[in-house]
Design an enzyme around this catalytic site. Structure first.
Site, PDB file in Angstrom:
ATOM      1  N   SER B 321      31.562   5.311  50.192  1.00  0.00           N
ATOM      2  CA  SER B 321      30.860   5.025  50.959  1.00  0.00           C
ATOM      3  C   SER B 321      30.394   6.621  51.601  1.00  0.00           C
ATOM      4  CB  SER B 321      30.930   4.276  52.281  1.00  0.00           C
ATOM      5  OG  SER B 321      30.109   4.292  53.377  1.00  0.00           O
ATOM      6  N   GLY B 322      31.493   7.247  51.928  1.00  0.00           N
ATOM      7  CA  GLY B 322      30.924   8.635  52.463  1.00  0.00           C
ATOM      8  C   GLY B 322      30.316   9.498  51.500  1.00  0.00           C
ATOM      9  N   TRP B 324      28.358   8.390  49.004  1.00  0.00           N
ATOM     10  CA  TRP B 324      27.105   7.909  48.840  1.00  0.00           C
ATOM     11  C   TRP B 324      26.051   8.456  49.818  1.00  0.00           C
ATOM     12  CZ3 TRP B 324      23.573   4.950  51.834  1.00  0.00           C
ATOM     13  CH2 TRP B 324      22.818   4.275  51.300  1.00  0.00           C
ATOM     14  N   HIS B 325      26.573   8.856  51.112  1.00  0.00           N
ATOM     15  CA  HIS B 325      25.639   9.172  52.249  1.00  0.00           C
ATOM     16  C   HIS B 325      25.184  10.577  51.851  1.00  0.00           C
ATOM     17  CE1 HIS B 325      26.727   5.719  54.432  1.00  0.00           C
ATOM     18  NE2 HIS B 325      25.717   5.874  55.092  1.00  0.00           N
ATOM     19  N   GLY B 326      25.949  11.392  51.107  1.00  0.00           N
ATOM     20  CA  GLY B 326      25.350  12.802  50.811  1.00  0.00           C
ATOM     21  C   GLY B 326      26.775  13.399  49.911  1.00  0.00           C
TER      22      GLY B 326
END
Lengths: 394, 471
Positions: B321-322, B324-326
């Site tokens: 998830s982390g 995925w954000h950038g």
């Protein structure tokens, strides 16, 4: 997903479709009107000017880099008919809630006085040491210009105009960060004018002269809702210019303006330029302003038409107009920021917009040249530096 | 083209909606119009990326059709191929330079030459599009849904413009029926959809953007010169900004979709009222959390294989998830941070917070989440470390940061709206609102007025007039 409320009535749908199309259709008309000089349909009008973006042509490259889309987006957004009224409504709410205006360059000081933030920033960053370091090089260039005209027996005058922040610092300085010292602020202009005079430049210091008027008239030289000097200020400045021209040996001498003023409670034109620029729904132009009337002068006759060039920024607008229309200088032409446009001649009409160095070159042989800089942009404002470059050739 | 831009909200959207409503009774024509408009919408912003997505969409569709009537091994091969090709797009556009830069750093002592960076601009929405496409392939593979009946249907699922740029992330099995047969648009859809869109636009422009001005100023400053007050206020502003900005975009997407006859799932459910980090993640960016649960956590074994494996799975999911954000180490760290607290939740924190009562649990959760945003918003570990020191008043040479007069009001309203759902008053207010037609009408009027103000604000921001043209 099925809905409980199906649209069954074609009429209702047709009305809705029609309503949805009103704004896009009017917007498209306005885009067309903009391009072909037709009348736009808008609700209200916005004050102020904005730089027009360079149009991007419809090419693979401009689409790939998004510049064409950006251009279309801007053109369409600017054409939305309700844009003026929506902007004014938003600005009105913002100003009522937070005391700030849509254009954040305009800020309020005490007693409802408005000013462009730039003037405060400049006033609060005046630095005597930096001035003493930077000014001599610029003054040397002014001297070069003066010599150029003196060599031909022509007149060159260097004019300084005032800034509202320097004239009324007590209304603004305590409201904003002001990092420089009192000494920097107080001695900056006198130091500069002393250096200019010492170099032998024909200086008309309408900045100091205007500051000296403080308290001498029942209303201030800078109106509450404007950033420029009022009619009293620019009329007195015009007379000072006429006197300086005469002192340079101009013959036959020009008569000084005979004028009178009355106080009006409703501001118009230049006296409310900032009131208009903040673009709110209900502007407040109710404050005292000066209205000046001029006596018709008896003007001397000249042997030939004169070439008189007045080059400068926004403060030169009214002085140039008064010199031209009431000061016996119908040949005077004003070059706004040098290249923005030229106005003047009989009736003080717009002659040309967007000039080039080629248009300016003939000014080398002008009979009188007045080069203006506002105290907020000295030393070496862009238009003055460019004028020197074109005239002197380097 | 962003939804809150006047160009879209006042020109494109009404014009498109008018044409769409004219075709309301013609399902197929409406579908074709939606696909064409959606592709045009994406092309407007990402002209070079759209052909890639179109080709990839065709490839997904081909794979999904081939998955029918074939052996389990072949199905597995086909879905793997599809997932890898989609992740390949994401890695190429989003992570290639991050990977190359880190490899260059790690291998510097060994290799003389460096891997050149591609410097590709990140296409907007790529992370959302790729996850949705993977959901289609996996749903088809699992048999949760059948392959799209036509390529047209699948293209509509991928390109449907309201959710294209920033979600909510659609899962194919949830959208299958709506995509196959888009519903007729009714008056209720238009009214509720518009009010939802207007609410989102007002939240974005009047609240999130105002908070963002101060947050941006704080995070752009040298963190070692920040006062504790500015650092904390900046962090609060960013915590509110990210919520109101992101949830506003979801509101606009859900509202727009509703006006076109589609019902999208909620993406935010009052996240700052959560009483634990576990609950926070059930309320924040729900479409991503549930996507990760369905397509990563469950395949990894979820909580079925013992405590240690569950913790490991949680960490893997939040690392994903982390990232995925950038593409930056701060996002990796943010993933680790969330994984840590979710693990602590399972070990003891959840029970402790339950015992501590509503007020304490909300405050503790807010502190954990808010510090997480500091990790998220800073751009390097050094900045994070200096920023953390500033929060605790450890900065030297403190510099003043201009405080806009909008900030106090925006923070007050933001905190009120975010935290009201955590109070006992909220359920009563909800019931009152649900039963009072007058209150709902008044609410609608207020939203419309705020929307008009937001439109004015959006128009006034780029309008910077001068009295005269200068040099």
């Amino acid at each position: 997903m099925h809905n409980n409320f199906q649209m069954s009535e074609n009429t209702g749908r047709a009305i809705l479709i029609g309503l949805l199309l009103v704004v896009p259709a009017l917007t498209l008309w306005n885009v067309y009107a903009d391009a072909y000089g037709k009348k736009k349909i808008t609700f209200g009008k916005l004050a102020g000017v904005v730089e027009q973006a360079q149009p991007a042509s419809f090419r693979v490259q401009t689409i790939a880099d998004g510049s064409w889309q950006k251009m279309v987006n801007t053109a369409v957004t600017n054409a939305i008919p309700s844009r003026p009224v929506l902007i004014k409504a938003s600005n009105s709410i913002r100003s009522a809630l937070f005391g700030r205006y849509g254009d954040e360059q305009v800020v309020a000081g005490d007693k409802g006085h408005l000013i462009e933030k730039y003037y405060i920033s400049e006033y609060c960053t005046r630095n005597l040491d930096a001035l003493k370091k930077n000014a001599p090089a610029w003054i040397a260039k002014l001297k070069e210009l003066q010599n150029l005209y003196a060599a031909q027996g022509k007149i060159f005058i260097y004019e300084l105009t005032p800034s509202k922040a320097a004239h009324l610092p007590e209304l603004f300085v305590h409201r904003f960060p002001c990092p420089n010292s009192e000494r920097d602020r107080k001695e900056w202009l006198p130091s500069y004018t002393a250096m200019v005079r010492e170099a032998g430049i024909n200086l008309m210091d309408n900045a100091t002269a205007t500051h000296a008027l403080k308290g001498k008239y029942p209303l201030d030289i800078f109106p509450q809702g404007g950033v420029h000097w009022n009619a009293i200020g620019y009329t007195l400045a015009t007379n000072q210019l006429l006197a300086v021209i005469n002192r340079q040996g101009f013959t036959p001498p020009l008569p000084l303006l005979k004028w009178d003023y009355k106080i009006s409670e409703i501001a118009r034109g230049l006296d409310r330029d900032l009131v208009d620029l903040i673009n709110v729904l209900i502007p407040n132009p109710r404050y005292p302003v000066a209205e000046v009337t001029y006596e018709k002068p008896s003007c001397p006759a000249y042997k030939r038409p004169l070439e008189i060039a007045y080059i400068g920024g926004s403060f030169t607008g009214p002085t140039a107009q008064v010199l031209n229309l009431h000061g016996c200088l119908p040949d005077l032409k004003r070059y706004t920021y040098l290249y923005r446009g030229v106005r003047g001649g009989d009736g003080y009409k717009r002659i040309k917009n967007r000039l080039t160095a080629q248009d300016i070159l003939p000014l080398r042989n002008a009979d009188i040249v007045i080069l203006e800089e506002n105290e907020a942009v000295i030393p070496a404002s862009k238009h003055a530096v460019e004028f020197h470059r074109v005239m002197v050739g380097r | 083209m962003l939804f809150h831009e006047p160009f879209f909200a006042l020109f494109i959207a009404p014009a498109f909606l008018a044409i769409f409503l004219a075709l309301n009774d013609r399902g197929n024509a409406k579908k074709i119009l939606l696909i064409a408009a959606s592709i045009a919408f994406y092309t407007w912003g990402e002209p070079l990326f759209v052909p890639v997505v179109l080709l990839s969409t065709a490839f997904d569709y081909f794979l999904s059709r081939r998955m029918e009537n074939t052996t389990p091994a072949a199905r597995k091969f086909l879905v793997t191929l599809g997932v890898v090709s989609n992740l390949g797009i994401l890695v190429f556009y989003k992570y290639a330079d991050f990977i190359a830069a880190n490899l260059n750093l790690a291998l510097k002592p060994l290799a003389g030459a460096e891997i050149p960076l591609l410097q590709i601009a990140l296409p907007i929405g790529v992370s959302f599009v790729v996850f949705e496409k993977i959901s289609y392939l996996v749903d088809t593979y699992r048999g949760t849904s059948k392959p799209a009946a036509t390529f047209k249907d699948y293209t509509l699922f991928v390109f449907l413009f309201p959710k294209l740029l920033a979600g909510p992330i659609l899962k194919y099995h949830e959208m299958e029926r709506q995509i196959a047969e888009p519903g007729k648009v009714g008056a209720q859809d238009l009214i509720e959809g518009f009010l939802r869109f207007a609410r989102g636009m007002a939240k974005k422009i009047l609240l999130a953007d105002q908070l963002g001005i101060f947050a941006d100023r704080v995070f752009a400053a040298d963190a070692s010169t920040l006062s504790a007050g500015d650092a904390v206020l900046g962090l609060i502003c960013f915590s509110l900004q990210i919520y109101f900005d992101f949830s506003a975009y979801s509101d606009m997407a859900i509202g727009l979709a509703r006006m076109l006859g589609f019902q999208l799932r909620e993406n935010f459910r009052m996240p700052y009222a959560a009483r634990s980090l576990t609950e926070f993640w059930r309320r924040w960016h729900i479409s991503l959390t549930t996507w990760i649960r369905d397509y990563l956590y469950v395949p990894l074994g979820g909580s079925r294989s013992g405590e240690f494996r569950t913790y490991a799975n949680l960490w893997i999911c939040f690392l994903a998830s982390g990232i995925w954000h950038g593409a930056s180490w701060n996002f990796v760290l943010w993933g680790v941070y969330n994984g840590l607290f979710l693990t602590l939740d399972r070990i003891f924190l959840l029970r402790w917070l339950e015992r501590a009562g509503g007020f304490v649990s909300v405050v503790v959760t807010l502190v954990i989440v808010t510090f997480g945003w500091a990790i998220f918003r800073t751009t390097s570990v050094e900045q994070l470390s200096a920023f953390t020191a500033a929060i605790f008043g450890q900065s030297a040479n403190i510099l003043d940061i201009e405080h806009h007069p909008e900030v106090p009001l925006a923070v007050t309203i933001g905190l009120f709206l975010s935290l009201l759902p955590a109070t006992p008053l909220y359920p009563k207010l909800e019931r009152w609102y649900a039963t009072s037609a007058g209150l709902r009408m008044a609410g609608a009027v207020v939203i419309v007025l705020l929307w008009v103000w937001a439109c004015g604000q959006a128009l006034s921001i780029p309008f910077k007039p001068f009295i005269y043209f200068r040099f």
